[in-house]
Design an enzyme around this catalytic site. Structure first.
Site, short mmCIF file in Angstrom:
data_model
loop_
_atom_site.label_atom_id
_atom_site.label_comp_id
_atom_site.label_asym_id
_atom_site.label_seq_id
_atom_site.Cartn_x
_atom_site.Cartn_y
_atom_site.Cartn_z
N LYS A 39 1.95 -0.62 21.17
CA LYS A 39 1.92 -0.19 19.76
C LYS A 39 0.83 0.86 19.62
O LYS A 39 -0.35 0.59 19.92
CB LYS A 39 1.62 -1.38 18.86
CG LYS A 39 2.68 -2.46 18.89
CD LYS A 39 2.26 -3.67 18.06
CE LYS A 39 2.14 -3.32 16.58
NZ LYS A 39 1.67 -4.48 15.80
C1 E4P Z 1 2.82 -5.48 12.76
O1 E4P Z 1 2.62 -5.98 13.83
C2 E4P Z 1 1.74 -5.15 11.81
O2 E4P Z 1 0.57 -4.91 12.53
C3 E4P Z 1 1.53 -6.25 10.81
O3 E4P Z 1 2.77 -6.67 10.29
C4 E4P Z 1 0.59 -5.84 9.68
O4 E4P Z 1 0.54 -6.90 8.76
P1 E4P Z 1 -0.54 -6.98 7.60
O5 E4P Z 1 -0.25 -5.90 6.61
O6 E4P Z 1 -0.33 -8.35 7.00
O7 E4P Z 1 -1.90 -6.85 8.22
#
Ligand code: E4P
Length: 222
Positions: free
Chosen positions: A86
């Site tokens: 990612k």
């Molecule tokens: C996906 O892996 C994202 O990093 C994650 O869904 C972010 O979520 P948040 O907005 O609750 O931190």
């Protein structure tokens, strides 16, 4: 359509993978720190548990080009296949996405707050795009913007998958699935809310009670 768990909690992964059809697991740095474990332990547990066809997504920490690319190679080497790095869509991240794809690494472009950022990452070759739906709602209609992104990719004949993330309620998930999204990554509390409608338990209790009153037992087979 891929339904992915957004968690570093191996017990949640095991429980929900037993109940549902799970395509993989995403983590991010914050999710890992909240687990109270070292990243090495989290990745080892997930890599050990997931089946080869289930996907694992892990995020870079460095913010400089060389550091991000080194971490991308490391993450994609955690398992023989179906492991994706990612990469946040900063200016440096966009360069790293191009380099990682040139090396044949699996890439999910993350920390996406607009369809514009997402589309540019798709042009750089990202396999997945992760718009942060709920966080986007602080700036715009998050769900609507992601629906627009799905249309943009389809209109341009691009096969990049959108994996919407950062959901805070089941309605956001439902709307994007209905819009034809290719993947969602959902944190366990929202997944449990999708599973556990209170009406179902009430209906089952009523069936059991009526059966017991009529036949004196709570099984079909006497
Ligand atoms: C996906 O892996 C994202 O990093 C994650 O869904 C972010 O979520 P948040 O907005 O609750 O931190």
């Amino acid at each position: 359509m891929e339904f992915v768990l957004d968690t570093a909690d191996i017990d949640e992964v095991k429980e929900l993978d037993g109940l549902l059809t799970i395509a993989g697991v995403t983590t991010n740095p914050t999710i890992i720190t909240k687990s109270g474990k070292q990243s090495e332990e989290v990745f080892a547990q997930l890599a050990d548990y997931l089946k080869p066809e289930q996907k694992l997504f892990a995020q870079t920490i460095s913010t400089d080009y060389d550091g991000m690319l080194a971490e991308a190679r490391h993450i994609c080497g955690l398992r023989p296949k179906n492991t994706y790095v990612k990469i946040p869509v900063t200016r440096t991240g966009l360069r790293v996405i191009k380099a990682a794809k040139a090396e044949g690494l699996g890439v999910l472009a993350t920390a996406i707050y607009s369809a514009d950022e997402a589309f540019l990452a798709a042009l750089n070759g990202a396999d997945y795009l992760a718009p942060y739906v709920n966080r986007m709602c602080n700036y715009c209609d998050g769900v609507g913007q992601v629906v627009g992104l799905i249309r943009m990719l389809a209109a341009q004949g691009m096969d990049t998958k959108v994996m919407a993330a950062s959901f805070k309620n089941v309605e956001q998930v439902r709307e994007l699935i209905a819009a034809g999204i290719q993947a969602v990554t959902v944190q366990p509390p929202v997944v449990h809310a999708m599973i556990d409608h209170p009406g179902t338990e009430i209906a089952v209790a009523e069936f059991t009670e009526n059966w017991k009153n009529a036949y004196g037992r709570t099984t079909l087979l006497a």
